[in-house]
Design an enzyme around this catalytic site. Structure first.
Site, PDB file in Angstrom:
ATOM      1  N   THR A   1       0.861  -1.184   0.000  1.00 61.05           N
ATOM      2  CA  THR A   1       0.000   0.000   0.000  1.00 61.05           C
ATOM      3  C   THR A   1       0.899   1.236   0.000  1.00 61.05           C
ATOM      4  O   THR A   1       1.643   1.456   0.964  1.00 61.05           O
ATOM      5  CB  THR A   1      -0.891   0.002   1.263  1.00 61.05           C
ATOM      6  OG1 THR A   1      -1.648  -1.206   1.269  1.00 61.05           O
ATOM      7  CG2 THR A   1      -1.819   1.195   1.283  1.00 61.05           C
TER       8      THR A   1
ATOM      9  N   SER B   1      -8.053  -9.554   3.986  1.00 60.76           N
ATOM     10  CA  SER B   1      -8.319  -9.268   5.383  1.00 60.76           C
ATOM     11  C   SER B   1      -7.679 -10.407   6.176  1.00 60.76           C
ATOM     12  O   SER B   1      -7.918 -11.583   5.880  1.00 60.76           O
ATOM     13  CB  SER B   1      -9.839  -9.238   5.485  1.00 60.76           C
ATOM     14  OG  SER B   1     -10.270  -9.116   6.744  1.00 60.76           O
ATOM     15  N   GLU B   2      -6.832 -10.061   7.154  1.00 59.29           N
ATOM     16  CA  GLU B   2      -6.131 -11.113   7.903  1.00 59.29           C
ATOM     17  C   GLU B   2      -7.138 -12.043   8.574  1.00 59.29           C
ATOM     18  O   GLU B   2      -8.189 -11.607   9.040  1.00 59.29           O
ATOM     19  CB  GLU B   2      -5.211 -10.490   8.953  1.00 59.29           C
ATOM     20  CG  GLU B   2      -3.950  -9.937   8.322  1.00 59.29           C
ATOM     21  CD  GLU B   2      -3.061  -9.201   9.306  1.00 59.29           C
ATOM     22  OE1 GLU B   2      -3.163  -9.456  10.523  1.00 59.29           O
ATOM     23  OE2 GLU B   2      -2.273  -8.352   8.854  1.00 59.29           O
TER      24      GLU B   2
ATOM     25  N   GLN C   1     -20.495  -3.046  13.649  1.00 62.95           N
ATOM     26  CA  GLN C   1     -20.541  -3.591  15.008  1.00 62.95           C
ATOM     27  C   GLN C   1     -19.817  -2.617  15.940  1.00 62.95           C
ATOM     28  O   GLN C   1     -18.619  -2.386  15.779  1.00 62.95           O
ATOM     29  CB  GLN C   1     -19.850  -4.965  15.092  1.00 62.95           C
ATOM     30  CG  GLN C   1     -20.672  -6.113  14.533  1.00 62.95           C
ATOM     31  CD  GLN C   1     -20.632  -6.162  13.014  1.00 62.95           C
ATOM     32  OE1 GLN C   1     -19.606  -5.891  12.421  1.00 62.95           O
ATOM     33  NE2 GLN C   1     -21.751  -6.472  12.398  1.00 62.95           N
TER      34      GLN C   1
ATOM     35  N   CYS D   1      -3.287  -1.985   9.139  1.00 60.22           N
ATOM     36  CA  CYS D   1      -3.659  -1.201   7.952  1.00 60.22           C
ATOM     37  C   CYS D   1      -4.427   0.087   8.249  1.00 60.22           C
ATOM     38  O   CYS D   1      -3.969   1.174   7.906  1.00 60.22           O
ATOM     39  CB  CYS D   1      -4.458  -2.071   6.987  1.00 60.22           C
ATOM     40  SG  CYS D   1      -3.434  -3.335   6.227  1.00 60.22           S
TER      41      CYS D   1
END
Ligand code: NAD
Length: 404
Positions: free
Chosen positions: A123, A159-160, A274, A283
């Protein structure tokens, strides 16, 4: 199928997952990693990070997936992907030293007479692809090398904790290229994913109702920006619902009901709504900071992104305030913290909310006992720093340490 030889510089969360998955699809992949401990583990067939399925897929890839610390083994590849870290500098901007270091090594190793595609997976702020291109060009010209190359931006959205699922079944693949050749190389690389022509691993079946991903073909600057805008928007959604949660508590509404009620609107959607401890990880914190820094460097304020960060920081303090109220003070109390990683399913504790929360708890006099089923190894190192910080604070408060 036309398989490629691909090299990946940096075998961390992104590089390793991407490399192992590309090898699973049939490509020949060489991962270059300069951390000796990680490399030893990878060479032994062990995944040094906690990421479901990666060790299995490494095994399935067999001889098509190699690990080395020697950059010269990478330059036999057609495409060389840079997937090194881009942490925050003190002023929030992205620290590009690893990207530039990797690009320099690649340029110094490129072989005359060959043509390469350098793929920027890390990134990076807008303009970096162009700067890397200029840097490689300069080094090749100093070396009188006749190697040719193009730089293509291919930001990552995994996404980890579900990185392989995100790689094999993505929503979209973004490619920023200056011309049709770069786009064509990337289409070849991702063809099995774009056409969903691969045999899914038995332990990771194709999700029901999954449709093929879109290929977003654009220019490099827009591709670089898409990555930051996506992360800032997701962070914004979480901060938004946390801000709503604070007001809900004061006026007697239930934020879960509110999230359900607004999430059913397809213009809003239910995900990232949530309320909780807020976002963290490797990130969102650094990418929102880098976006603000990019705005600053270009004389443009980013009040929405700044507020997103502010609300997130406040949420951590708010949680400790609530607990202090509920416990009637922390004196003589022990607080158990279950879960240290920044989210479930990973061992990554970079910028985890739990660390700030534990730091605050200790500062306010609570004893803390923490556990995480996956992240204990990483947490120990970080908590050692925390322990030292707290000891320093205590001695400072007792006047035994001088402030410098
Ligand atoms: P990481 O720190 O886990 O991995 C980077 C790896 O690169 C490390 O193992 C490091 O030793 C290695 N490295 C650095 N310089 C090297 C060199 N010159 N030669 C060989 N190896 C070198 O980082 P990460 O989480 O995989 O992130 C990589 C990039 O991907 C970052 O820009 C990040 O913002 C971006 N990204 C990360 C995620 C994520 O969830 N982790 C998701 C999307 C995008």
């Amino acid at each position: 199928m036309d398989f490629m030889r691909i090299a990946i510089i940096g075998a961390g969360y992104v590089g390793l997952t991407t490399g192992a998955a590309l090898a699973y699809l049939g490509h020949h992949v060489t991962c270059v990693e300069n951390d000796g401990r990680k490399l030893a583990s990878l060479k032994g067939g062990r995944c040094p990070i906690r990421e479901p399925g990666v060790e299995e897929i490494m095994r399935d890839a067999g001889e098509r997936l190699l690990f080395t610390s020697d950059i010269s083994e990478a330059v036999g590849a057609d495409a060389i992907m840079i997937a090194v870290g881009t942490p925050s500098r003190e002023d929030g901007s992205a620290d590009l030293r690893y990207v530039e270091g990797a690009a320099r090594e690649v340029a110094e190793a490129m072989r005359s007479g060959r043509r390469y595609t350098v793929v920027m997976k890390s990134t990076v702020p807008v303009g970096t692809n162009r700067r890397v291109r200029d840097m490689i060009r300069e080094i090749l010209s100093e070396r009188d090398s006749t190697a040719e190359f193009q730089v293509v931006s291919n930001p990552e959205f995994l996404s980890e904790g579900q990185a392989l699922r995100d790689f094999l079944y993505p929503d979209r693949i973004v490619v920023g290229a200056d011309g049709p050749e770069g786009l064509e190389v990337m289409r070849r690389m991702y063809l099995p994913v774009l056409e969903q022509s691969f045999e899914p691993p038995v332990w990771l079946p194709r999700p029901a109702n999954y449709t093929r991903p879109s290929l977003v073909a654009t220019d490099p600057a827009s591709a670089e920006m898409i990555k930051y805008a996506a992360n800032a928007f997701l962070a914004l959604k979480v901060s938004f619902i946390n801000e709503m949660a604070g007001l809900c508590e004061r006026v007697g509404a239930d934020v879960r009901e509110v999230a359900r009620g607004i999430g059913l609107d397809p213009r809003i959607g239910p995900r990232f709504l949530q309320a909780g401890a807020g976002w963290g990880g490797s990130c969102f914190p650094k990418d929102t900071a880098a976006l603000i820094a990019l705005g600053r460097d270009n004389g443009y304020e980013m009040p929405i992104v700044s507020a997103t960060r502010l609300v997130n920081q406040r949420q951590r303090v708010h949680i400790v305030d609530k607990l202090e109220d509920a416990l009637d003070g922390f004196a003589g109390k022990t607080v158990g913290v279950l879960g240290i990683a920044f989210k479930p399913g990973t061992d990554d504790i970079r910028d985890a909310p739990s660390l700030d929360i534990m730091r605050l708890l200790r500062e306010r006099g609570a004893r803390v006992r923490a556990h995480d089923p996956a992240a204990m190894m990483n947490a120990r190192a970080a908590l050692d720093g925390l322990r030292r910080f707290v000891e320093w604070m205590q001695s400072y408060n007792e006047g035994t340490t001088c402030a410098s």
